[in-house]
Design an enzyme around this catalytic site. Structure first.
Site, mmCIF file in Angstrom:
data_model
loop_
_atom_site.group_PDB
_atom_site.id
_atom_site.type_symbol
_atom_site.label_atom_id
_atom_site.label_comp_id
_atom_site.label_asym_id
_atom_site.label_seq_id
_atom_site.Cartn_x
_atom_site.Cartn_y
_atom_site.Cartn_z
ATOM 1 N N MET A 1 0.778 -1.320 0.046
ATOM 2 C CA MET A 1 -0.018 -0.050 0.047
ATOM 3 C C MET A 1 0.858 1.196 0.052
ATOM 4 S SD MET A 1 -2.962 -0.753 -0.428
ATOM 5 C CE MET A 1 -4.059 -2.318 -0.165
ATOM 6 N N ARG A 2 1.977 1.094 -0.323
ATOM 7 C CA ARG A 2 2.804 2.477 -0.604
ATOM 8 C C ARG A 2 3.154 2.727 -1.915
ATOM 9 N NH1 ARG A 2 2.510 5.340 3.605
ATOM 10 N NH2 ARG A 2 4.616 6.287 3.067
ATOM 11 N N VAL A 3 3.192 4.179 -2.441
ATOM 12 C CA VAL A 3 3.605 4.563 -3.492
ATOM 13 C C VAL A 3 5.167 4.152 -3.771
ATOM 14 C CG1 VAL A 3 3.722 6.575 -5.292
ATOM 15 C CG2 VAL A 3 1.450 5.785 -3.951
ATOM 16 N N HIS B 1 -3.576 -4.715 -9.289
ATOM 17 C CA HIS B 1 -4.477 -3.850 -8.717
ATOM 18 C C HIS B 1 -6.094 -4.476 -9.057
ATOM 19 C CE1 HIS B 1 -6.024 0.205 -7.799
ATOM 20 N NE2 HIS B 1 -6.929 0.092 -8.983
ATOM 21 N N GLU C 1 -7.637 -12.449 -8.727
ATOM 22 C CA GLU C 1 -6.278 -12.046 -8.718
ATOM 23 C C GLU C 1 -5.278 -13.239 -8.304
ATOM 24 O OE1 GLU C 1 -5.819 -8.830 -5.787
ATOM 25 O OE2 GLU C 1 -7.985 -8.350 -5.908
HETATM 26 C C1 GRF Z 1 -5.959 -7.046 -2.859
HETATM 27 O O1 GRF Z 1 -7.271 -6.812 -3.419
HETATM 28 C C2 GRF Z 1 -4.913 -6.342 -3.840
HETATM 29 O O2 GRF Z 1 -5.382 -6.298 -5.003
HETATM 30 C C3 GRF Z 1 -4.675 -5.166 -3.273
HETATM 31 O O3 GRF Z 1 -4.708 -5.529 -1.907
HETATM 32 C C4 GRF Z 1 -5.574 -6.463 -1.716
HETATM 33 C C5 GRF Z 1 -5.184 -7.351 -0.584
HETATM 34 O O4 GRF Z 1 -4.212 -8.125 -0.953
HETATM 35 N N1 GRF Z 1 -3.674 -4.483 -3.720
HETATM 36 P P1 GRF Z 1 -3.544 -9.387 -0.224
HETATM 37 O O5 GRF Z 1 -4.603 -10.163 0.222
HETATM 38 O O6 GRF Z 1 -2.780 -8.762 0.883
HETATM 39 O O7 GRF Z 1 -2.730 -9.898 -0.962
#
Ligand code: GRF
Length: 203
Positions: free
Chosen positions: A89-91, A108, A173
């Site tokens: 979750m970081r850019v 994504h 995913e």
């Molecule tokens: C997922 O939907 C992924 O696409 C998004 O973060 C969510 C959680 O991912 N980027 P995960 O279960 O930590 O792999």
């Protein structure tokens, strides 16, 4: 091919990658897993397999560039060839991009270019789309931009809410990411010469 997987939370995409390796569907090795969140559950998936699972807490650094430099040091120390952002979750900044040019893959939970950024599933649901999905792409300097390698679509039902849709997307995913990583292992992703307009070539 050595993968460095960056996570921030549950790590279900990491688990999907590890399971694909265990089941012989992905001929790669996860050399290191790094979470920027100390309490990330996903670290357990790595520890359970004896894979180095490290925390590099972005709050411990003075700015994004310093944080990325620390990520690069750790990734290099584990001889990583490709970086996988799996629920990270970081850019990231040019510090990481320049260390792994066109070698960073992100997943994504939306059909980019629609719904970039956070809570993409909720954005799609609230927009009222009838088809949602997920995207695996090469990371560039933007947020959820960069050449698209693959996408998967799911239907949206009237009975859905944001969480039932998110679950349906997440299941896709878990299929898509390991599949694309295997294409990369097979050398089918031509990252040096993307097609016109930034399109990636997948042979
Ligand atoms: C997922 O939907 C992924 O696409 C998004 O973060 C969510 C959680 O991912 N980027 P995960 O279960 O930590 O792999």
């Amino acid at each position: 091919v050595k993968l460095g997987v960056l996570i921030s939370g549950t790590g279900s995409n990491l688990k999907a990658v590890l399971d694909a390796i265990d089941q012989g569907r992905l001929a790669a090795e996860v050399a290191v897993v790094i979470s920027n969140v100390p309490s990330a559950k996903g670290l357990e998936h790595a520890r359970a397999r004896g894979i180095p699972a490290l925390v590099i807490d972005h709050k411990a650094f003075d700015g994004r560039a310093a944080f990325d430099a620390s990520l690069v040091d750790t990734l290099r120390a584990h001889e990583v060839d490709w970086v996988v952002l799996a629920g990270f979750m970081r850019v990231i900044t040019p510090v990481l991009l320049d260390a792994f040019p066109y070698r960073i893959v992100n997943i994504h939970p939306a059909l980019l270019p629609s719904f970039p950024g956070m809570h993409a599933q909720k954005q799609a649901f609230e927009y009222g789309v009838r088809i949602a999905g997920c995207t695996v792409h090469l990371v560039d300097a933007g947020t959820d931009t960069g050449p698209i390698l693959a996408q998967a679509a799911v239907p949206v039902f009237d009975s859905d809410d944001a969480s039932t849709l998110s679950a349906r997307i997440l299941a896709e995913e878990h299929q898509l990411l390991p599949r694309v990583l295997q294409w990369i292992v097979e050398g089918r992703v031509d990252v040096e010469r993307p097609l016109g307009g930034g399109r990636a070539r997948v042979r």
